[in-house]
Structure formats: C-alpha cells, structure tokens
Design an enzyme around this catalytic site. Sequence first.
Site, PDB file in Angstrom:
ATOM      1  N   GLU A 220       8.019 -15.621  -9.921  1.00 28.44           N
ATOM      2  CA  GLU A 220       7.270 -14.419  -9.529  1.00 28.44           C
ATOM      3  C   GLU A 220       6.871 -13.546 -10.714  1.00 28.44           C
ATOM      4  OE1 GLU A 220       9.356 -11.770  -6.860  1.00 28.44           O
ATOM      5  OE2 GLU A 220      11.231 -12.129  -7.874  1.00 28.44           O
TER       6      GLU A 220
ATOM      7  N   GLU B 266      17.395 -18.340  -6.147  1.00 29.11           N
ATOM      8  CA  GLU B 266      17.043 -16.990  -6.602  1.00 29.11           C
ATOM      9  C   GLU B 266      16.567 -17.020  -8.059  1.00 29.11           C
ATOM     10  OE1 GLU B 266      16.331 -14.306  -5.361  1.00 29.11           O
ATOM     11  OE2 GLU B 266      16.652 -12.776  -6.884  1.00 29.11           O
TER      12      GLU B 266
ATOM     13  N   ARG C 133       4.239  -0.485  -4.529  1.00 26.74           N
ATOM     14  CA  ARG C 133       3.890  -0.972  -3.196  1.00 26.74           C
ATOM     15  C   ARG C 133       2.566  -1.724  -3.174  1.00 26.74           C
ATOM     16  NH1 ARG C 133       6.989   1.712   0.673  1.00 26.74           N
ATOM     17  NH2 ARG C 133       5.576   0.932   2.233  1.00 26.74           N
TER      18      ARG C 133
ATOM     19  N   ASN D  47      -2.283   1.875   5.628  1.00 26.06           N
ATOM     20  CA  ASN D  47      -1.406   0.794   5.204  1.00 26.06           C
ATOM     21  C   ASN D  47      -1.126  -0.024   6.456  1.00 26.06           C
ATOM     22  OD1 ASN D  47       0.682  -0.808   4.237  1.00 26.06           O
ATOM     23  ND2 ASN D  47       2.190   0.859   4.199  1.00 26.06           N
ATOM     24  N   GLY D  48      -1.339  -1.342   6.395  1.00 25.16           N
ATOM     25  CA  GLY D  48      -1.104  -2.176   7.572  1.00 25.16           C
ATOM     26  C   GLY D  48      -2.311  -3.053   7.847  1.00 25.16           C
TER      27      GLY D  48
ATOM     28  N   HIS E 111      17.486 -37.146  -4.664  1.00 28.96           N
ATOM     29  CA  HIS E 111      16.681 -37.600  -3.534  1.00 28.96           C
ATOM     30  C   HIS E 111      15.207 -37.261  -3.703  1.00 28.96           C
ATOM     31  CE1 HIS E 111      20.347 -38.702  -1.458  1.00 28.96           C
ATOM     32  NE2 HIS E 111      20.847 -37.548  -1.883  1.00 28.96           N
TER      33      HIS E 111
ATOM     34  N   LYS F  54      12.923 -15.757  -9.256  1.00 24.11           N
ATOM     35  CA  LYS F  54      12.721 -14.715 -10.293  1.00 24.11           C
ATOM     36  C   LYS F  54      11.749 -15.224 -11.338  1.00 24.11           C
ATOM     37  CE  LYS F  54      13.807 -12.077  -8.717  1.00 24.11           C
ATOM     38  NZ  LYS F  54      14.367 -11.651  -7.508  1.00 24.11           N
TER      39      LYS F  54
ATOM     40  N   LYS G 199       6.008  -4.588  -3.674  1.00 23.52           N
ATOM     41  CA  LYS G 199       7.446  -4.455  -3.475  1.00 23.52           C
ATOM     42  C   LYS G 199       7.856  -4.562  -2.014  1.00 23.52           C
ATOM     43  CE  LYS G 199      11.581  -3.522  -4.930  1.00 23.52           C
ATOM     44  NZ  LYS G 199      12.251  -4.687  -5.539  1.00 23.52           N
TER      45      LYS G 199
ATOM     46  N   TRP H  77      -2.771  -2.772  -1.766  1.00 26.09           N
ATOM     47  CA  TRP H  77      -2.465  -4.199  -1.899  1.00 26.09           C
ATOM     48  C   TRP H  77      -3.377  -4.868  -0.886  1.00 26.09           C
ATOM     49  CZ3 TRP H  77      -0.696  -8.202   1.193  1.00 26.09           C
ATOM     50  CH2 TRP H  77      -0.237  -9.339   0.522  1.00 26.09           C
TER      51      TRP H  77
ATOM     52  N   CYS I 282       0.828  -1.194   0.000  1.00 30.21           N
ATOM     53  CA  CYS I 282       0.000   0.000   0.000  1.00 30.21           C
ATOM     54  C   CYS I 282       0.875   1.261   0.000  1.00 30.21           C
ATOM     55  CB  CYS I 282      -0.960   0.100   1.169  1.00 30.21           C
ATOM     56  SG  CYS I 282      -2.137  -1.225   1.251  1.00 30.21           S
TER      57      CYS I 282
HETATM   58  C1  F6R Z   1      11.667 -11.050  -4.832  1.00 30.62           C
HETATM   59  C2  F6R Z   1      11.467  -9.990  -3.888  1.00 30.62           C
HETATM   60  C3  F6R Z   1      11.028 -10.356  -2.520  1.00 30.62           C
HETATM   61  C4  F6R Z   1      11.802  -9.523  -1.488  1.00 30.62           C
HETATM   62  C5  F6R Z   1      11.274  -9.791  -0.078  1.00 30.62           C
HETATM   63  C6  F6R Z   1      12.095  -9.076   0.964  1.00 30.62           C
HETATM   64  O1  F6R Z   1      12.082 -10.558  -6.068  1.00 30.62           O
HETATM   65  O2  F6R Z   1      11.626  -8.843  -4.190  1.00 30.62           O
HETATM   66  O3  F6R Z   1      11.165 -11.718  -2.282  1.00 30.62           O
HETATM   67  O4  F6R Z   1      13.148  -9.869  -1.590  1.00 30.62           O
HETATM   68  O5  F6R Z   1       9.949  -9.405   0.001  1.00 30.62           O
HETATM   69  O6  F6R Z   1      12.073  -7.705   0.730  1.00 30.62           O
HETATM   70  P1  F6R Z   1      13.118  -6.732   1.413  1.00 30.62           P
HETATM   71  O7  F6R Z   1      14.448  -7.071   0.865  1.00 30.62           O
HETATM   72  O8  F6R Z   1      12.657  -5.365   1.039  1.00 30.62           O
HETATM   73  O9  F6R Z   1      13.049  -6.979   2.887  1.00 30.62           O
END
Ligand code: F6R
Length: 610
Positions: free
Chosen positions: A490, A483, A27, A100-101, A506, A487, A605, A74, A2
């Site tokens: 997501e 990772e 956000r 937000n929250g 396994h 990527k 984000k 969000w 948000c």
């Molecule tokens: C994946 C991604 C998320 C963040 C996670 C932690 O691409 O962006 O998995 O890495 O939400 O976010 P931060 O680093 O802001 O604590």
Amino acid sequence: MCGIVGYIGSKNCVPILVEGLKRLEYRGYDSAGLGILSNGKSTIVKKKGKVSELEKIIDGKNLIASIGIGHTRWATHGLPNEINAHPHPNSDESILVIHNGIIENYRNLKTLLQKQGYEFKSETDTEVLAHLIDSFYKMGNTLFKSVRLALAEVEGTYGIAVLSKNEPDKIIIAKHGSPLVLGLGDKENFIASDINALIGHTTRVVYLEDGEVAEVYNDRFYTKTIQDEEIKKEVFEITMKLDAIDKNGFDTFMLKEIMEQPESVLNSMRGRLLFDEGTAKLGGLEEVIEKLSKAKRFIITACGTSWHSALVGEYMFEQFLRVPTEVEYASEFRYRNPIINSDDAIFFISQSGETADTLAAMKEAKRKGVLCLGICNAVGSTIARESDAGVYIHAGPEIGVASTKAFTSQLVVLALITLLIARKKDLSLIDGQNIVKEFLTIPEKVKKILLLNDQIEKIADEFKHVDNFLYLGRGYNFPVALEGALKLKEISYIHAEGYPAAEMKHGPIALVDENMPVIFIAPKDSTYDKIMSNIEEIKARKGKIIAIASESDDRIDKIVDYTIKVPDTIRMLMPILTVIPLQLLAYHIAIKKGLNVDQPRNLAKSVTVE
Ligand code: F6R
C-alpha cells in the site's frame, strides 16, 4: 473517505476551513474545495490535488466570510478534477453542497431532474443533490425542509453540508452512513467528518445519527429526522489534545505512529491488567461478560489491517478459550446471509469505527439479535456507539493512511479479551498471572525493536528496487505475514503477498528465484522447526531471505541473508513484536522510492463507501 468541514460564527471561516481540511486530508486527497457566503454572494474555490494546492489559490484571493463549508475528496464518481471537486452548486450557485458517500439512485434522479430542465456540469452523484434540493426550494420550502425532502428521495449513503445564499445564517447538515459531528462553540459552531478537525476549537460535540438532519446557526441548532420528527441530541465532551494530531517533529505521521508504539501499546493495556487476579479488566465488557464467556462461537469481522488482527484474535481465542472462532471479511459477511446463532458473539474491529462494510456487517448482525461487540480506536465513532458493548484500543489518533499503531493496539486488546474470558473459564491463576507479567514487558520490548530502525533502513536500501516480495509465517505469525505484505504494497506499490509458510510449496514457490526476496517471520515457537525447513526450501531455490527471528536464535543467522532479531515473548503476544520490523521495512522502502507514505495513491484512511 472524503472530509467535510463547516464553520458558522463571527470569525473569518476561510483559515478555519483550510486548517480543518488539512486535518481531515487523510480521508481523501485527490481534490479539495471551499464554498463560502458573504455580502449576499456565494463563492466556490476548488482545486485538483491536495489541500495545499487549494491553499495556494486561496492565498491570492483575499476571501473573507463568516460562514462556509469545505471538502477534501476521494473520488467515487468521476475523475479527480476541478469540475468534480466539491462544493457542487445548483444552476445559479445559490445552493452549495458537499457530500461524503454514494447516492446509489443518482442516475434515476438525474434523469428526472434533466427532464425538468436541470443541466449537469460534473460526473458526480453529488451534483444531483444540489439540483434536487433546489427543486424543492423553488416550490417555496425552507432550505432545511428542502434538504429533508430531497433526502427522502435518495438511496445510498451520505454525510452532507448545504449552504444557501438566500438563507445565509445557517448550514444544513445530514447523515446517513457517513459520519458527521457538530462542534459547539461560543456563538460559533463547527461541522466535521470527525473530531480531528474540531480539536482546539471546542470540546463539546454532538454526533449526528443516521437519518438525522440538523439546522446549524452560530448560536443554536435544531435536529429532526428526515421524516420531520424533532429529536433532542446529547452533547459529549471530548478530551483529545492538539498534539495528538501533530507530527511532533517527525517527517511523516506514519513514522511518528510507528515510533509511538511503546506508548500506544501501553495505553491500550493501562489500568486493564489485574496481577493479583491474573486477569484483565475491561469496563466496556462488564455488562456482557457472562454472556460472552458462555458464547458457543465467536465471529470476528473487519477489513484490511483490522482483518489481520482479527486473524490473530482467532488464534488467541482458539488457543485459550477453546471456542470455535471464524474470521470474516466484513464485506463478504454482510451479503451472504450468514448463519448466526443466538449464542454466538460477534466482534467488529475497526480503527476508524466508520468503515462502511464493517458497519453494515454490524447492522446485519444486530438485526439478527446477536451480541455485537466493537473494538475501535476512534472515540465516539459509529461502530463504537452502535455496538452492544465494546473496548476502545486507546491507540490515539492514527493519521497515516497505513495502519500501524492501531494494529498493535488491536492485538493488545484482543489478548486482553482473551485473558479476561480465559480466566472466567479454565485458565489457572498462575497462568493468568504469567500472562499479565508478560503483557507488562511488551512496551519495553517494542522500544528495543524500534532501536533496529537503522539496521532495517539499510536492508530497505538493498531491496528498494525489487518488484515482488513474499512474506511467510506460520501460526500466530501467518497474519503478520499478511500484514507485512499489505504494508509494503500500500505504501511502496511493490507487489507483495503473504502466505502461510507451508502453503508456499503449493504454488508460490514457483515464483522464487534469485530475484525474489522472501521474508520469513520465524520466532522460536512451536512452529520454528517447520519454518526452518521452509527456509531451506527457499534457499535451495536461491531466494533472498530476510528473517524476523528471536534474539535467542543464533542458528538462523547462518542460513538466511538478513536477520532482524526481536525479543522473545509468549506466542499470543509475539505478533505485536514481529510486525514492527515489517512496518519499518515497508516505511523505509517507500521513503527511498520517494513516495508519500502518509497519503499513498488511491487510498483513504476511512473507507466509508462500499
Ligand atoms: C491498511 C489500512 C486499511 C484499514 C481498513 C479498515 O493499512 O489501514 O486496510 O485497516 O480500511 O479500516 P478500519 O480499521 O478503520 O475499519
């Protein structure tokens, strides 16, 4: 999670709010809304979907006001639709609230308010706040006091902004667990969830802390705690420029951020390498370095991509420092009453510096009196402010929801921390200098890998229709496999899993047939021969193999279906290089599927709720 914006001054707030919402859209982007006050009236405009949808309906309305608040959502409670979008008003729409929250006790509060005759229109927890504030306002309290009294009843997290048409010269804001920053202008003030929305308007900011409420006028503001104690706030200068949050000619923020990595990794190490001493210089750790070098155990905690960089950090710390290191999901760490000793040091890695689970893990650790160190990107973020000490990764704003440049910069900073502590321990000057030299080659090597973009795009074309992917790596490159898989899933919504390559036998090998692409991260390091055996095992089962391999490796081309070659470096720094082809592959697959890589479905984000 948000985005909140607000404006009070003499300009028309509507374009300012819309522009601010666009900058905060990463956000949350399932619905958006504005609330403004003008000529003794309140007006709310809300729309399901992105800020551009909201903008379309605003365009026809000729809205003009010099005070207003805006929100991009969000969803946590209730579907993403117009009714659940913010602002939420009280019954006569004299009070407007954006939030937000999560209000955890909203059901109880709602029942109490319903008993008093309040009717609810939305499914949100936020609407409770609008009526609760109204109930205190009706008792004759000012808006400021009503907000304070209402928040004293609330359990949960919030960043809120509140307007009342009966007090049209102020915005009340409050924070507990969700970020809020006040931007100070000349006879105008701004409110935002993060400074991205303030850039270009002002460089003077005030960060609200948990439990604080502010009454913001166009030319002044007052801050109190929820318990009514006056507090004086410090004003900070921000230096970020507008082009840092611009696409700069790229189609997407994600591609821009991937392509920026030669500079962002350089920025992360700039001024921090001392060749003569074969070490690193990290101002943020200077006061704690003695304690840090004597730590008997390191814990690194984070979420998502930052958790993957923590895993790489574990390999670094254990290889060079010989100190036991544990990596924890922040969400698990915070709830399982972790065993923490006074000679531990705990790192909290967070791009945003606002992730609710990481922040709560840090608060728990601080309660236990242990050394808490932040590794953050967002300057002035809560984790950066509240940790005992720390290091900024200096990757610059990351707007694309999928983290790319922050990951590589986190790896740089973890490697710098490793070098710094290792030189305090038993790493020799020569070995330290060799590491410094290798660090300095990394930006050019990153640049070279980015030249493979076209080759990677072609590979993406071959695989854009598959439903599953397996990513395998060993040692330092096992977290890179995780990772790479994250990527892909997501942004392309393709199911992908990362595994340590040998673990594949396994269980996951049962999935492998001619339809299962398997990506091996297989640079020439100490695990190379082992991983070659794993590659043969997949080949024997007809899996399609893409290998991320060393430039100097000509053996692997004969065995796998596709190779993407990256320059060699020392093991510790290799993940900075091997992850980049995986970022590009995920990017191109998602783009070829016609997906929005900057705002993938269901994500946001900065995850500021549990
Ligand atoms: C994946 C991604 C998320 C963040 C996670 C932690 O691409 O962006 O998995 O890495 O939400 O976010 P931060 O680093 O802001 O604590």
